[in-house]
Design an enzyme around this catalytic site. Sequence first.
Site, short mmCIF file in Angstrom:
data_model
loop_
_atom_site.label_atom_id
_atom_site.label_comp_id
_atom_site.label_asym_id
_atom_site.label_seq_id
_atom_site.Cartn_x
_atom_site.Cartn_y
_atom_site.Cartn_z
N ARG A 197 0.81 -1.22 0.00
CA ARG A 197 0.00 0.00 0.00
C ARG A 197 0.84 1.27 0.00
NH1 ARG A 197 -2.72 -3.98 1.66
NH2 ARG A 197 -0.73 -4.51 2.59
N THR A 198 1.79 1.36 0.92
CA THR A 198 2.49 2.64 1.10
C THR A 198 3.27 2.99 -0.17
OG1 THR A 198 2.69 2.01 3.40
CG2 THR A 198 3.95 3.93 2.70
N1 CP Z 1 -0.28 -0.30 5.93
C1 CP Z 1 0.90 -0.45 5.31
O1 CP Z 1 1.90 0.22 5.65
O2 CP Z 1 0.89 -1.36 4.31
P1 CP Z 1 2.16 -1.80 3.45
O3 CP Z 1 3.13 -2.48 4.40
O4 CP Z 1 1.62 -2.73 2.41
O5 CP Z 1 2.77 -0.56 2.87
#
Ligand code: CP
Length: 325
Positions: free
Chosen positions: A68-69
């Site tokens: 996501r990030t």
């Molecule tokens: N929530 C979050 O930081 O997801 P990722 O680790 O996929 O970036």
Amino acid sequence: MLWKSLQDNYFYKLLFFLFNMFHIIESQQFSPEILFKLFKKADELRNSHKNTLKGKIMTALFYEPSTRTRLSFESAMLKLGGEVIGTENAREFSSAVKGESLEDSIRVISRYCDCIVMRHNEEGAALNASKVSKVPIINAGDGKGQHPTQALLDIYTIYRELKRLENFKIAMVGDLASGRTVRSLCYLLGKFNNIEIIFVSPENLKIGDDIKEYFEKHNVIFKEDDNLNKILPEIDIVYITRIQKERIDLDDYEKAKGKFVINQNNFNLIKKNSRIMHPLPRVEEIDLPIHIEENDKRVAYFRQAENGLFIRMALLDFILNNKSK
Ligand code: CP
């Protein structure tokens, strides 16, 4: 209209300058005033956006995995007309593998771009990077430390879902010892009034004393409980998190896993107007059927992930858009 927009942007830039927002390292940096400015900008960008970051380059420097990030930051930059360089596995595919220090890498990379979004396995790495960087460092997660832009999207989501940032009860559930998203969100919640926080965690993964001390100092009401089903009917937000297997030893993981779960047995204890949030990725702590996940308003975690795109667009625009200075 144009004058109003210039005034808004000037006011915002002034706030950023006054509150030392060149680098984004920890969530405490954000005042309520700046948060509401970012929410407004994110709402605007949700509906329409222009190439305000054309000619700007963002480096995505990730020493730890991310879905996501990294991708929402990259998408945010591209949607605003900017460009992205970077590596999704800097530990393996950057000169770190040859022994280059983080500081030297940052000294060099910051000469190639306009900002660096960095995730690192060590707590404090973003702060260290900021000391030698020529361009803004945005902390995308530093070990067990903080994840300030996750906190931004979390508090933006609470605001959009509850239509308020005061007078509510939130349960923080799961691995509260190593979860950096919980710590960053706690620091933001402490800036608003009449929020009650209930920490629900396995005995071996309790919230740290630093957060409790911060809450005591800011008169935030909090308590610890180990009976999730008892508290579900009284809370407005369930913020559940994964047990961070990669950050604890196997013994601790075995003791904690599967202890607190939202599933069909307890889902309906949650009030109709309440929301379940999760920073994601989730593993076994949420186990709901697809028809509930897709149709029940209480399931907010996918909207939450989507909000990350818009709040990161707002953040990048405010940091990098010189025309709005
Ligand atoms: N929530 C979050 O930081 O997801 P990722 O680790 O996929 O970036």
